[in-house]
Every structure is written in C-alpha cells, then in structure tokens.
Design a protein around this motif. Sequence first.
Motif, PDB file in Angstrom:
ATOM      1  N   ASN A  12       0.812  -1.204   0.000  1.00  5.66           N
ATOM      2  CA  ASN A  12       0.000   0.000   0.000  1.00  5.66           C
ATOM      3  C   ASN A  12       0.856   1.269   0.000  1.00  5.66           C
ATOM      4  O   ASN A  12       0.354   2.348   0.275  1.00  5.66           O
ATOM      5  CB  ASN A  12      -0.982   0.013   1.172  1.00  5.66           C
ATOM      6  N   HIS A  13       2.137   1.126  -0.292  1.00  4.18           N
ATOM      7  CA  HIS A  13       3.029   2.285  -0.386  1.00  4.18           C
ATOM      8  C   HIS A  13       3.875   2.154  -1.646  1.00  4.18           C
ATOM      9  O   HIS A  13       4.509   1.133  -1.865  1.00  4.18           O
ATOM     10  CB  HIS A  13       3.935   2.374   0.846  1.00  4.18           C
ATOM     11  N   LEU A  14       3.853   3.210  -2.454  1.00  5.40           N
ATOM     12  CA  LEU A  14       4.645   3.211  -3.677  1.00  5.40           C
ATOM     13  C   LEU A  14       5.080   4.635  -3.975  1.00  5.40           C
ATOM     14  O   LEU A  14       4.264   5.488  -4.322  1.00  5.40           O
ATOM     15  CB  LEU A  14       3.827   2.652  -4.851  1.00  5.40           C
ATOM     16  N   ASP A  15       6.369   4.902  -3.783  1.00  8.54           N
ATOM     17  CA  ASP A  15       6.924   6.206  -4.125  1.00  8.54           C
ATOM     18  C   ASP A  15       7.153   6.252  -5.632  1.00  8.54           C
ATOM     19  O   ASP A  15       7.611   5.273  -6.228  1.00  8.54           O
ATOM     20  CB  ASP A  15       8.258   6.433  -3.391  1.00  8.54           C
ATOM     21  N   LEU A  16       6.826   7.389  -6.228  1.00  7.86           N
ATOM     22  CA  LEU A  16       6.974   7.554  -7.671  1.00  7.86           C
ATOM     23  C   LEU A  16       7.991   8.649  -7.958  1.00  7.86           C
ATOM     24  O   LEU A  16       8.033   9.665  -7.273  1.00  7.86           O
ATOM     25  CB  LEU A  16       5.629   7.896  -8.312  1.00  7.86           C
ATOM     26  N   VAL A  17       8.785   8.433  -9.016  1.00  9.83           N
ATOM     27  CA  VAL A  17       9.865   9.355  -9.358  1.00  9.83           C
ATOM     28  C   VAL A  17       9.780   9.689 -10.846  1.00  9.83           C
ATOM     29  O   VAL A  17       9.379   8.861 -11.660  1.00  9.83           O
ATOM     30  CB  VAL A  17      11.244   8.703  -9.041  1.00  9.83           C
ATOM     31  N   GLY A  18      10.173  10.921 -11.190  1.00  9.68           N
ATOM     32  CA  GLY A  18      10.304  11.332 -12.583  1.00  9.68           C
ATOM     33  C   GLY A  18       9.000  11.290 -13.343  1.00  9.68           C
ATOM     34  O   GLY A  18       7.975  11.809 -12.899  1.00  9.68           O
ATOM     35  N   THR A  19       9.040  10.646 -14.503  1.00  9.58           N
ATOM     36  CA  THR A  19       7.881  10.589 -15.389  1.00  9.58           C
ATOM     37  C   THR A  19       6.677   9.961 -14.703  1.00  9.58           C
ATOM     38  O   THR A  19       5.550  10.458 -14.848  1.00  9.58           O
ATOM     39  CB  THR A  19       8.232   9.791 -16.666  1.00  9.58           C
ATOM     40  N   GLU A  20       6.885   8.885 -13.938  1.00 12.34           N
ATOM     41  CA  GLU A  20       5.766   8.248 -13.238  1.00 12.34           C
ATOM     42  C   GLU A  20       5.119   9.205 -12.239  1.00 12.34           C
ATOM     43  O   GLU A  20       3.898   9.242 -12.116  1.00 12.34           O
ATOM     44  CB  GLU A  20       6.226   6.991 -12.503  1.00 12.34           C
ATOM     45  N   ALA A  21       5.936   9.975 -11.532  1.00 12.09           N
ATOM     46  CA  ALA A  21       5.403  10.948 -10.572  1.00 12.09           C
ATOM     47  C   ALA A  21       4.604  12.018 -11.305  1.00 12.09           C
ATOM     48  O   ALA A  21       3.488  12.376 -10.897  1.00 12.09           O
ATOM     49  CB  ALA A  21       6.534  11.577  -9.772  1.00 12.09           C
ATOM     50  N   GLY A  22       5.148  12.547 -12.388  1.00 12.17           N
ATOM     51  CA  GLY A  22       4.451  13.568 -13.164  1.00 12.17           C
ATOM     52  C   GLY A  22       3.142  13.067 -13.733  1.00 12.17           C
ATOM     53  O   GLY A  22       2.134  13.791 -13.735  1.00 12.17           O
ATOM     54  N   GLU A  23       3.131  11.834 -14.209  1.00 14.98           N
ATOM     55  CA  GLU A  23       1.905  11.260 -14.757  1.00 14.98           C
ATOM     56  C   GLU A  23       0.846  11.060 -13.671  1.00 14.98           C
ATOM     57  O   GLU A  23      -0.343  11.267 -13.909  1.00 14.98           O
ATOM     58  CB  GLU A  23       2.209   9.953 -15.482  1.00 14.98           C
ATOM     59  N   LYS A  24       1.282  10.657 -12.466  1.00 22.26           N
ATOM     60  CA  LYS A  24       0.340  10.481 -11.353  1.00 22.26           C
ATOM     61  C   LYS A  24      -0.261  11.823 -10.956  1.00 22.26           C
ATOM     62  O   LYS A  24      -1.466  11.934 -10.709  1.00 22.26           O
ATOM     63  CB  LYS A  24       1.032   9.823 -10.157  1.00 22.26           C
ATOM     64  N   ILE A  25       0.560  12.869 -10.901  1.00 17.75           N
ATOM     65  CA  ILE A  25       0.063  14.203 -10.588  1.00 17.75           C
ATOM     66  C   ILE A  25      -1.006  14.604 -11.601  1.00 17.75           C
ATOM     67  O   ILE A  25      -2.107  15.011 -11.239  1.00 17.75           O
ATOM     68  CB  ILE A  25       1.216  15.227 -10.565  1.00 17.75           C
ATOM     69  N   LYS A  26      -0.694  14.465 -12.877  1.00 14.89           N
ATOM     70  CA  LYS A  26      -1.643  14.850 -13.934  1.00 14.89           C
ATOM     71  C   LYS A  26      -2.923  14.022 -13.842  1.00 14.89           C
ATOM     72  O   LYS A  26      -4.030  14.551 -13.952  1.00 14.89           O
ATOM     73  CB  LYS A  26      -1.000  14.709 -15.308  1.00 14.89           C
ATOM     74  N   GLU A  27      -2.792  12.719 -13.622  1.00 14.37           N
ATOM     75  CA  GLU A  27      -3.965  11.839 -13.499  1.00 14.37           C
ATOM     76  C   GLU A  27      -4.891  12.294 -12.373  1.00 14.37           C
ATOM     77  O   GLU A  27      -6.111  12.382 -12.548  1.00 14.37           O
ATOM     78  CB  GLU A  27      -3.494  10.404 -13.228  1.00 14.37           C
ATOM     79  N   LEU A  28      -4.321  12.602 -11.212  1.00  9.92           N
ATOM     80  CA  LEU A  28      -5.146  12.994 -10.076  1.00  9.92           C
ATOM     81  C   LEU A  28      -5.757  14.377 -10.264  1.00  9.92           C
ATOM     82  O   LEU A  28      -6.922  14.600  -9.929  1.00  9.92           O
ATOM     83  CB  LEU A  28      -4.323  12.938  -8.782  1.00  9.92           C
ATOM     84  N   VAL A  29      -5.002  15.308 -10.823  1.00 12.13           N
ATOM     85  CA  VAL A  29      -5.523  16.661 -11.032  1.00 12.13           C
ATOM     86  C   VAL A  29      -6.596  16.664 -12.111  1.00 12.13           C
ATOM     87  O   VAL A  29      -7.572  17.417 -12.020  1.00 12.13           O
ATOM     88  CB  VAL A  29      -4.384  17.645 -11.367  1.00 12.13           C
ATOM     89  N   ASP A  30      -6.457  15.819 -13.112  1.00 14.70           N
ATOM     90  CA  ASP A  30      -7.466  15.757 -14.173  1.00 14.70           C
ATOM     91  C   ASP A  30      -8.820  15.292 -13.652  1.00 14.70           C
ATOM     92  O   ASP A  30      -9.847  15.534 -14.272  1.00 14.70           O
ATOM     93  CB  ASP A  30      -7.002  14.859 -15.319  1.00 14.70           C
ATOM     94  N   LYS A  31      -8.852  14.624 -12.488  1.00 20.13           N
ATOM     95  CA  LYS A  31     -10.116  14.169 -11.906  1.00 20.13           C
ATOM     96  C   LYS A  31     -10.851  15.307 -11.207  1.00 20.13           C
ATOM     97  O   LYS A  31     -12.056  15.243 -11.017  1.00 20.13           O
ATOM     98  CB  LYS A  31      -9.870  13.018 -10.939  1.00 20.13           C
ATOM     99  N   THR A  32     -10.118  16.300 -10.769  1.00 27.31           N
ATOM    100  CA  THR A  32     -10.715  17.495 -10.168  1.00 27.31           C
ATOM    101  C   THR A  32      -9.771  18.642 -10.431  1.00 27.31           C
ATOM    102  O   THR A  32      -8.606  18.574 -10.093  1.00 27.31           O
ATOM    103  CB  THR A  32     -10.947  17.351  -8.654  1.00 27.31           C
ATOM    104  N   ASN A  33     -10.241  19.680 -11.061  1.00 27.20           N
ATOM    105  CA  ASN A  33      -9.314  20.762 -11.391  1.00 27.20           C
ATOM    106  C   ASN A  33      -9.319  21.866 -10.341  1.00 27.20           C
ATOM    107  O   ASN A  33      -8.752  22.920 -10.541  1.00 27.20           O
ATOM    108  CB  ASN A  33      -9.634  21.346 -12.770  1.00 27.20           C
ATOM    109  N   THR A  34      -9.960  21.615  -9.194  1.00 28.79           N
ATOM    110  CA  THR A  34     -10.000  22.611  -8.130  1.00 28.79           C
ATOM    111  C   THR A  34      -9.139  22.151  -6.960  1.00 28.79           C
ATOM    112  O   THR A  34      -9.147  20.980  -6.587  1.00 28.79           O
ATOM    113  CB  THR A  34     -11.448  22.818  -7.641  1.00 28.79           C
TER     114      THR A  34
END
Length: 178
Positions: A12-34
Amino acid sequence: MDSINREQPEQNHLDLVGTEAGEKIKELVDKTNTCYFCTTITTGQPLTTRPMSVQKVDNRGRFWFLSANDSHKNAAIQTDNRVQLLFQGSDYSDFLSIYGEASISTDKALIKELWEPILKTWFTEGVDDPRITVIEVVTKEGYYWDNKHGNAIALVKMAAGAILGKTLDDSIEGTLTI
C-alpha cells in the motif's frame, strides 16, 4: 502497537519518481481541477487558503492558474513564493498534496491559451483585462493517497475487511519526486 500500514496484507506504499510521478500528478488533477491554494506556508502563521481552478497541468508537475494582479494571493507570492496545493478528487481517493514554488507572469499568449469564457466573472474586460496574470507552480515535493482499483473495489475490500476483522483496503500512497 503496529501501524495500520503494517496490518495490510498487500502493498500500500509506492513512491513515484520522474515521469511516473508527473503522470500520477496529472492523473489525479485531471479528476478534479480545483484545489486549495495555500500561501504564507512558511511564516509560522495560519495558512492563507483559497479555492482555485487549475487551468493547466502537465506531466512534469507544473501547474498554471489565472489570477488578478491586485489579489492577496499575488501579493503573498511576491513576498514568499512557496505554496501548497491540496486536492481531493472523491470521498475515498484521488488525494494530492503539492509543495512548490510559484512565479507570476503577464505573458499574453499564455493568458489566451489558458482563457475560458467563465473567467469573465472575475476579469470583466475579458481575455484582455489588464489585471490578469498567470501563476505557474513548479512542484518541488508531492504526496498522494489513492486506491489501486477504483472506488467500487475499494468499497468491497473495506466491507470485507470489516466483516473479517482485518485491514483490507485498496489504498496506495507515496511520495512524488519530479
């Protein structure tokens, strides 16, 4: 006493680095832009927090917002450019915390790219309103809390865990390093 994380039968823990981290950020923000856009975070005083709509986010952890040049937010950024962005996509998942550095621009081409008609509510002269600025936030650190298989599976696992008396949830969390 063991941490709830040690009670988990699955990862239940997974640190993300580089491209994977950036993609996770975009994925989560795209679900709510506020988000809650927080300034004065390093002063030892209560945070100054306001809801803001993200106009754009990329997969390198950069965010763009439109803001008025005479706003308290712009004044706070000019004093201390460190900011915190807090997102919640749903009741049970899609949580994101971003610590970053903000900069303010008056780039007219970027303002036109980010413009949406609803923004005329705040910028009454439209896209050419002289008060419009762009705030760019560059991620320095991030942390996410999500689920692995969607809210329906997460709910089933939580219910099964409650019945069995075991910690069964579908959560995943970790640091985000760009």
